[in-house]
Write an enzyme that holds these catalytic residues in place. Structure first.
Site, PDB file in Angstrom:
ATOM      1  N   ASP A  34     -37.944  38.559 -54.642  1.00  0.00           N
ATOM      2  CA  ASP A  34     -37.856  37.659 -55.705  1.00  0.00           C
ATOM      3  C   ASP A  34     -38.636  38.107 -57.090  1.00  0.00           C
ATOM      4  O   ASP A  34     -38.054  37.826 -57.936  1.00  0.00           O
ATOM      5  CB  ASP A  34     -38.532  36.080 -55.378  1.00  0.00           C
ATOM      6  CG  ASP A  34     -37.666  35.698 -54.193  1.00  0.00           C
ATOM      7  OD1 ASP A  34     -38.029  34.602 -53.742  1.00  0.00           O
ATOM      8  OD2 ASP A  34     -36.590  36.152 -53.814  1.00  0.00           O
ATOM      9  N   TYR A  37     -36.553  40.826 -58.677  1.00  0.00           N
ATOM     10  CA  TYR A  37     -35.626  39.959 -59.590  1.00  0.00           C
ATOM     11  C   TYR A  37     -36.113  39.356 -60.501  1.00  0.00           C
ATOM     12  O   TYR A  37     -35.342  39.609 -61.734  1.00  0.00           O
ATOM     13  CB  TYR A  37     -34.748  39.026 -58.231  1.00  0.00           C
ATOM     14  CG  TYR A  37     -33.619  38.246 -58.982  1.00  0.00           C
ATOM     15  CD1 TYR A  37     -33.913  36.989 -59.535  1.00  0.00           C
ATOM     16  CD2 TYR A  37     -32.409  38.457 -59.053  1.00  0.00           C
ATOM     17  CE1 TYR A  37     -32.668  36.173 -60.085  1.00  0.00           C
ATOM     18  CE2 TYR A  37     -31.270  37.832 -59.576  1.00  0.00           C
ATOM     19  CZ  TYR A  37     -31.589  36.709 -59.876  1.00  0.00           C
ATOM     20  OH  TYR A  37     -30.539  35.825 -60.191  1.00  0.00           O
ATOM     21  N   SER A  83     -10.893  10.014 -53.517  1.00  0.00           N
ATOM     22  CA  SER A  83     -11.793  10.298 -52.250  1.00  0.00           C
ATOM     23  C   SER A  83     -11.044  10.595 -50.998  1.00  0.00           C
ATOM     24  O   SER A  83      -9.596  10.794 -51.256  1.00  0.00           O
ATOM     25  CB  SER A  83     -12.442   8.974 -52.189  1.00  0.00           C
ATOM     26  OG  SER A  83     -11.468   8.002 -52.232  1.00  0.00           O
ATOM     27  N   GLU A 114     -11.787  22.852 -43.189  1.00  0.00           N
ATOM     28  CA  GLU A 114     -13.122  23.159 -43.946  1.00  0.00           C
ATOM     29  C   GLU A 114     -14.226  22.464 -43.730  1.00  0.00           C
ATOM     30  O   GLU A 114     -13.847  21.219 -42.951  1.00  0.00           O
ATOM     31  CB  GLU A 114     -12.845  23.177 -45.407  1.00  0.00           C
ATOM     32  CG  GLU A 114     -11.684  23.896 -45.978  1.00  0.00           C
ATOM     33  CD  GLU A 114     -11.431  23.356 -47.453  1.00  0.00           C
ATOM     34  OE1 GLU A 114     -12.347  22.742 -47.970  1.00  0.00           O
ATOM     35  OE2 GLU A 114     -10.485  23.910 -48.235  1.00  0.00           O
ATOM     36  N   LYS A 116     -16.973  19.771 -44.007  1.00  0.00           N
ATOM     37  CA  LYS A 116     -17.251  18.790 -45.368  1.00  0.00           C
ATOM     38  C   LYS A 116     -18.550  18.607 -45.419  1.00  0.00           C
ATOM     39  O   LYS A 116     -19.565  18.332 -44.719  1.00  0.00           O
ATOM     40  CB  LYS A 116     -16.879  17.247 -44.339  1.00  0.00           C
ATOM     41  CG  LYS A 116     -16.932  16.252 -45.715  1.00  0.00           C
ATOM     42  CD  LYS A 116     -16.187  15.060 -45.008  1.00  0.00           C
ATOM     43  CE  LYS A 116     -16.521  13.670 -46.207  1.00  0.00           C
ATOM     44  NZ  LYS A 116     -17.732  13.624 -46.797  1.00  0.00           N
ATOM     45  N   GLU A 172     -18.817  20.955 -54.120  1.00  0.00           N
ATOM     46  CA  GLU A 172     -19.680  20.005 -53.501  1.00  0.00           C
ATOM     47  C   GLU A 172     -21.271  20.790 -54.007  1.00  0.00           C
ATOM     48  O   GLU A 172     -21.338  22.119 -53.591  1.00  0.00           O
ATOM     49  CB  GLU A 172     -19.537  20.001 -51.927  1.00  0.00           C
ATOM     50  CG  GLU A 172     -20.534  18.946 -51.515  1.00  0.00           C
ATOM     51  CD  GLU A 172     -19.691  17.466 -51.521  1.00  0.00           C
ATOM     52  OE1 GLU A 172     -18.558  17.451 -52.118  1.00  0.00           O
ATOM     53  OE2 GLU A 172     -19.996  16.590 -51.264  1.00  0.00           O
ATOM     54  N   LYS A 288      -6.567  19.742 -44.745  1.00  0.00           N
ATOM     55  CA  LYS A 288      -5.828  19.793 -45.788  1.00  0.00           C
ATOM     56  C   LYS A 288      -4.419  20.372 -45.681  1.00  0.00           C
ATOM     57  O   LYS A 288      -4.413  21.311 -45.150  1.00  0.00           O
ATOM     58  CB  LYS A 288      -6.502  20.475 -47.206  1.00  0.00           C
ATOM     59  CG  LYS A 288      -7.605  19.794 -47.475  1.00  0.00           C
ATOM     60  CD  LYS A 288      -8.476  20.637 -48.720  1.00  0.00           C
ATOM     61  CE  LYS A 288      -9.760  20.172 -48.922  1.00  0.00           C
ATOM     62  NZ  LYS A 288     -10.526  20.882 -49.760  1.00  0.00           N
ATOM     63  N   LYS A 312     -14.996  12.425 -39.612  1.00  0.00           N
ATOM     64  CA  LYS A 312     -16.630  12.608 -39.923  1.00  0.00           C
ATOM     65  C   LYS A 312     -17.017  12.464 -38.258  1.00  0.00           C
ATOM     66  O   LYS A 312     -16.660  12.053 -37.380  1.00  0.00           O
ATOM     67  CB  LYS A 312     -16.756  10.790 -40.133  1.00  0.00           C
ATOM     68  CG  LYS A 312     -16.163  10.659 -41.711  1.00  0.00           C
ATOM     69  CD  LYS A 312     -16.916  11.147 -42.594  1.00  0.00           C
ATOM     70  CE  LYS A 312     -18.252  10.281 -42.994  1.00  0.00           C
ATOM     71  NZ  LYS A 312     -18.839  10.543 -44.134  1.00  0.00           N
TER      72      LYS A 312
END
Ligand SMILES: NC(=O)c1cnc(OC2CCCC2)nc1N
Length: 328
Positions: A34, A37, A83, A114, A116, A172, A288, A312
């Protein structure tokens, strides 16, 4: 140092910083410390201060923006951010599959499955390949302008890799588990209230009016959907994810494409058991329809697409720690 020399050095520094960002954030294999960097970024900022004509919109120095805001402006999304309907069992998934197959007249349907990610939805808008606006989902139609905060996230491109007139994407924003634990340790030490979970920590961080605070919270954004694209043609969700990767977004590498619901369900079961090994929290999986023309055929209700569903995971048994009770 003369302008020509500075120009070469600035270009080299930007390239090198970009390589280290990718190694650190995408491959989770940092190639320098770090401190090293930070030295690169500091040298770049010093050169841009000495030669302001060398500052470009995509420079890492443009990430931690100006002064704290008074409040967040409202942003109306070009397309409503829908949603997701929920499934809680294998049967729910099979009836979703049945509905989809009926609606496309019995044709073969392939799904992309994928993670969530358990974070908060953000919408990123690019014009002529430059980031213009970053916003929260809000009520799906109107969100809050949090561009200054989203620019501080190293894996949010300030400039896309190839020319495109308009690109609006959805992703997200989340806080990795390690960053969450460290943040709560620091807050406990400082006597500040701790966050209940990484999702709340990410939401709280992006609602900060001072971008320096958001910049310190090690947030990430996985991008997973193209809301609007003017400048390329794409036929499947798989192609869309590859396009997003090529443009420089952080796209989750773990995904499964299949038309066989048995395989889909066992893939979901696999991650339901293994999700605790992930460096970030997921609260389910998203199915999807892969073919975009079948998605158009399926359409959406006023709230959710008919071509996607969230499975879920069972909610974690909320563990009430003894210390929690004592402290209260
Ligand atoms: N939290 C996630 O990781 C996630 C959320 N939503 C979606 O897709 C929505 C967006 C377009 C309709 C379905 N995908 C995801 N991976």
């Amino acid at each position: 140092m003369k302008l020509e020399e500075a120009k070469k050095r600035v270009h080299a520094l930007k390239e090198e910083i970009q390589v280290h960002n990718r190694a650190y954030y995408e491959l989770d294999r940092p190639t320098i410390s770090d401190a090293e960097y930070d030295l690169l970024v500091r040298e770049l900022v010093a050169l841009e201060t000495a030669f302001p004509e060398l500052v470009t919109p995509d420079s890492p120095s443009q990430r931690v923006g100006g002064k704290p805001l008074e409040g967040f402006k409202a942003v109306r999304h070009r397309e409503p951010l829908l949603s997701l309907g929920n499934a809680f069992s294998g049967e729910d998934l099979l009836s979703f599959h049945h509905r989809v197959t009926q609606a496309v007249g019995g044709d073969k349907v392939e799904y992309v499955v994928e993670f969530k990610i358990d974070g908060l939805t953000v919408a990123l808008s690019y014009q002529n390949s430059l980031l213009v606006t970053g916003a929260t989902r809000g009520d799906g139609e109107v969100g809050e302008d949090i561009t200054q905060n989203l620019k501080t996230i190293a894996t949010v491109p300030l400039q896309l890799n190839s020319p495109v007139a308009v690109l609006e994407v959805r992703g997200e924003a989340f806080m990795p588990k390690k960053a969450f634990l460290r943040l709560n340790e620091d807050r406990e030490e400082a006597g500040a209230p701790v966050f209940a979970n990484p999702r709340n920590a990410a939401a709280g961080s992006l609602r900060q009016l001072d971008p320096k605070v958001a910049a310190s919270r090690q947030l990430q954004v996985f991008v997973y959907d193209i809301l609007y694209l003017d400048g390329a043609s794409i036929d499947t969700h798989g192609e869309a994810l590859k396009y997003l990767e090529q443009q420089g977004f952080l796209v989750n590498q773990e995904r499964f494409c299949s038309g066989d619901m048995e395989q889909v369900i066992s893939y979901i079961r696999h991650w339901s058991e293994k999700r605790h090994e992930l460096p970030y929290e997921i609260d389910g999986m998203v199915l999807k329809v892969n073919d975009l023309s079948q998605r158009r055929e399926l359409g959406a209700t006023s709230k959710a697409p008919r071509w996607a569903i969230a499975y879920k995971f069972p909610a974690e048994q909320a563990r009430t720690r003894v210390t929690d009770i004592m402290v209260r």
